[in-house]
Design a protein around this motif. Structure first.
Motif: not given
Length: 122
Positions: A110-112, A116-120
């Motif tokens: 939903r936000r950039p 971070r939490h998805a380890a992208v």
């Protein structure tokens, strides 16, 4: 390679060291004058070279700056930092183009910051 020397961060008026809402800082968890070389994939190098040719850095040597002046008119040398809400609008527009309606209504990126939490970044 990108040769990183620092960052510009958005801060609230009450949270920064000055009166502005943006601060130039050194690299996180490193000495003030430290630099960091980051390898860059050739497609990104081509994109950045094209961007620099099309939109030269601002007067403050920032690579991504606004080009709008008073009344929204184009001023090639305006060179002001990009307002924070611009990133959110670009992100929402990108999500609308690439995600299905169901994915758009989900919390998926939903936000950039959610990346971070998805380890992208890894």
């Amino acid at each position: 390679m990108l040769h990183l020397t620092g960052s510009t961060v958005a801060v609230g008026r009450d949270w920064g060291d000055g009166d502005d809402t943006a601060e130039d800082r050194g690299l996180k968890h490193r000495p003030k004058a430290a630099t960091r070389d980051v390898p860059v994939a050739p497609p990104l190098v081509r994109l950045l070279n094209h961007h620099i040719k099309e939109y030269p850095p601002g007067s403050n040597d920032k690579l991504f700056v606004t080009r709008r002046g008073a009344g929204g008119r184009y001023v090639p040398t305006a060179g002001q930092p990009i307002p924070n809400n611009t990133y959110g609008k670009a992100w929402r527009d990108a999500r609308a183009k690439v995600l299905t309606p169901a994915q758009q209504h989900s919390p998926l990126a939903r936000r950039p910051y959610d990346l971070r939490h998805a380890a992208v970044s890894l």
